[in-house]
Design a protein around this motif. Structure first.
Motif, mmCIF file in Angstrom:
data_model
loop_
_atom_site.group_PDB
_atom_site.id
_atom_site.type_symbol
_atom_site.label_atom_id
_atom_site.label_comp_id
_atom_site.label_asym_id
_atom_site.label_seq_id
_atom_site.Cartn_x
_atom_site.Cartn_y
_atom_site.Cartn_z
ATOM 1 N N GLY A 180 0.952 -1.198 0.077
ATOM 2 C CA GLY A 180 0.012 0.064 0.102
ATOM 3 C C GLY A 180 0.835 1.318 -0.013
ATOM 4 O O GLY A 180 2.111 1.361 -0.218
ATOM 5 N N THR A 181 0.188 2.433 0.393
ATOM 6 C CA THR A 181 0.836 3.574 0.212
ATOM 7 C C THR A 181 1.605 3.687 1.699
ATOM 8 O O THR A 181 1.711 2.936 2.721
ATOM 9 C CB THR A 181 -0.033 4.831 0.017
ATOM 10 O OG1 THR A 181 -1.010 4.621 1.345
ATOM 11 C CG2 THR A 181 -1.028 4.654 -1.000
ATOM 12 N N TYR A 182 2.262 4.757 1.629
ATOM 13 C CA TYR A 182 3.364 4.784 2.871
ATOM 14 C C TYR A 182 2.359 4.952 4.239
ATOM 15 O O TYR A 182 2.887 4.981 5.269
ATOM 16 C CB TYR A 182 4.329 6.291 2.856
ATOM 17 C CG TYR A 182 5.331 5.593 1.850
ATOM 18 C CD1 TYR A 182 6.324 4.857 2.394
ATOM 19 C CD2 TYR A 182 5.382 6.129 0.618
ATOM 20 C CE1 TYR A 182 7.314 4.471 1.492
ATOM 21 C CE2 TYR A 182 6.649 5.851 -0.032
ATOM 22 C CZ TYR A 182 7.494 4.935 0.291
ATOM 23 O OH TYR A 182 8.492 4.663 -0.646
ATOM 24 N N GLU A 183 0.969 5.583 4.174
ATOM 25 C CA GLU A 183 0.252 5.770 5.409
ATOM 26 C C GLU A 183 0.381 4.191 6.033
ATOM 27 O O GLU A 183 -0.127 4.279 7.258
ATOM 28 C CB GLU A 183 -0.861 6.100 4.983
ATOM 29 C CG GLU A 183 -0.972 7.553 4.567
ATOM 30 C CD GLU A 183 -0.741 7.952 3.034
ATOM 31 O OE1 GLU A 183 -0.576 7.100 2.241
ATOM 32 O OE2 GLU A 183 -0.125 9.145 2.863
ATOM 33 N N ASP A 192 10.708 -2.795 4.462
ATOM 34 C CA ASP A 192 10.202 -1.665 3.609
ATOM 35 C C ASP A 192 10.787 -1.895 2.211
ATOM 36 O O ASP A 192 12.023 -1.749 2.140
ATOM 37 C CB ASP A 192 10.210 -0.423 4.108
ATOM 38 C CG ASP A 192 9.559 -0.186 5.447
ATOM 39 O OD1 ASP A 192 8.826 -1.048 5.932
ATOM 40 O OD2 ASP A 192 10.178 0.529 6.395
ATOM 41 N N HIS A 236 10.332 -0.022 -1.607
ATOM 42 C CA HIS A 236 9.759 1.015 -2.343
ATOM 43 C C HIS A 236 9.974 0.663 -3.581
ATOM 44 O O HIS A 236 10.907 0.333 -4.182
ATOM 45 C CB HIS A 236 10.753 2.383 -2.038
ATOM 46 C CG HIS A 236 10.289 3.349 -2.985
ATOM 47 N ND1 HIS A 236 9.028 3.990 -2.538
ATOM 48 C CD2 HIS A 236 10.690 3.873 -3.933
ATOM 49 C CE1 HIS A 236 9.028 4.944 -3.766
ATOM 50 N NE2 HIS A 236 9.994 4.990 -4.197
ATOM 51 N N ARG A 294 7.809 5.080 -8.989
ATOM 52 C CA ARG A 294 6.700 5.120 -9.921
ATOM 53 C C ARG A 294 7.248 5.102 -11.189
ATOM 54 O O ARG A 294 8.484 5.254 -11.427
ATOM 55 C CB ARG A 294 6.131 6.640 -9.729
ATOM 56 C CG ARG A 294 5.173 6.938 -8.650
ATOM 57 C CD ARG A 294 4.579 8.313 -8.750
ATOM 58 N NE ARG A 294 4.120 8.597 -7.301
ATOM 59 C CZ ARG A 294 2.806 9.056 -7.357
ATOM 60 N NH1 ARG A 294 2.096 8.826 -8.179
ATOM 61 N NH2 ARG A 294 2.331 9.130 -6.133
ATOM 62 N N SER A 325 -3.561 5.954 -13.607
ATOM 63 C CA SER A 325 -2.794 5.024 -12.388
ATOM 64 C C SER A 325 -1.928 6.129 -11.493
ATOM 65 O O SER A 325 -1.861 5.941 -9.997
ATOM 66 C CB SER A 325 -1.792 4.266 -13.039
ATOM 67 O OG SER A 325 -0.770 5.081 -13.570
ATOM 68 N N GLY A 347 -3.455 6.950 -7.451
ATOM 69 C CA GLY A 347 -2.535 6.755 -5.935
ATOM 70 C C GLY A 347 -1.126 6.305 -6.364
ATOM 71 O O GLY A 347 -0.018 6.884 -5.618
ATOM 72 N N TRP A 348 -0.636 5.580 -7.335
ATOM 73 C CA TRP A 348 0.846 4.901 -7.057
ATOM 74 C C TRP A 348 1.411 4.916 -8.049
ATOM 75 O O TRP A 348 2.544 4.747 -8.361
ATOM 76 C CB TRP A 348 0.677 3.407 -6.805
ATOM 77 C CG TRP A 348 0.049 2.818 -5.572
ATOM 78 C CD1 TRP A 348 -0.318 3.852 -4.564
ATOM 79 C CD2 TRP A 348 -0.112 1.915 -5.067
ATOM 80 N NE1 TRP A 348 -0.833 3.311 -3.500
ATOM 81 C CE2 TRP A 348 -0.737 1.816 -3.536
ATOM 82 C CE3 TRP A 348 0.265 0.448 -5.471
ATOM 83 C CZ2 TRP A 348 -0.870 0.840 -2.988
ATOM 84 C CZ3 TRP A 348 -0.189 -0.642 -4.561
ATOM 85 C CH2 TRP A 348 -0.602 -0.299 -3.195
ATOM 86 N N SER A 363 -1.178 -1.748 -9.234
ATOM 87 C CA SER A 363 -2.374 -2.448 -8.187
ATOM 88 C C SER A 363 -3.628 -1.765 -8.400
ATOM 89 O O SER A 363 -4.717 -2.754 -8.637
ATOM 90 C CB SER A 363 -1.799 -2.402 -6.956
ATOM 91 O OG SER A 363 -0.482 -3.174 -6.546
ATOM 92 N N ILE A 364 -3.676 -0.351 -8.222
ATOM 93 C CA ILE A 364 -5.176 -0.016 -8.369
ATOM 94 C C ILE A 364 -5.384 -0.031 -9.594
ATOM 95 O O ILE A 364 -6.570 -0.230 -10.012
ATOM 96 C CB ILE A 364 -4.651 1.580 -8.002
ATOM 97 C CG1 ILE A 364 -4.375 1.765 -6.602
ATOM 98 C CG2 ILE A 364 -6.019 2.452 -8.231
ATOM 99 C CD1 ILE A 364 -5.254 1.217 -5.526
#
Length: 97
Positions: free
Chosen positions: A7-10, A27, A29, A32, A75, A79-80, A84-85
């Protein structure tokens, strides 16, 4: 057992709620795809083509590939700047057809 949290960094805040999960986590990364980079554009198009070939769409994939920039822009908005999305969106699109 290997578990993945993508997911995102949140989501890092969620993982860090548990000291054990935080210590055992790694983690990674995934950057993009950058439009300014020719190789990234080619990689994005190749990945999009491979994804479209896997999703059961009743469309001409090669014709759809002519609009790769549309998918690239969406895309990023979703979000990314990745897949995935985008993959989820393609599946949802097929379900509504």
């Amino acid at each position: 057992m290997l578990n993945g949290l993508i997911g995102t960094y949140e989501l890092l805040n969620f993982r860090n709620l548990s000291g054990q999960a935080s210590r055992r986590g790694l983690d990674i990364h995934f950057p993009r795809y950058l439009y300014q980079n020719e190789l990234d554009r080619q990689d994005f198009q190749a990945a999009l083509f491979a994804l479209l070939m896997q999703v059961p769409l009743n469309v001409d994939v090669k014709e759809l590939m002519q609009h790769w920039l549309y998918f690239y822009e969406r895309s990023i908005i979703l979000g990314w700047g990745g897949f995935s999305i985008l993959g989820i969106s393609l599946v949802e699109m097929d379900l509504t057809m």
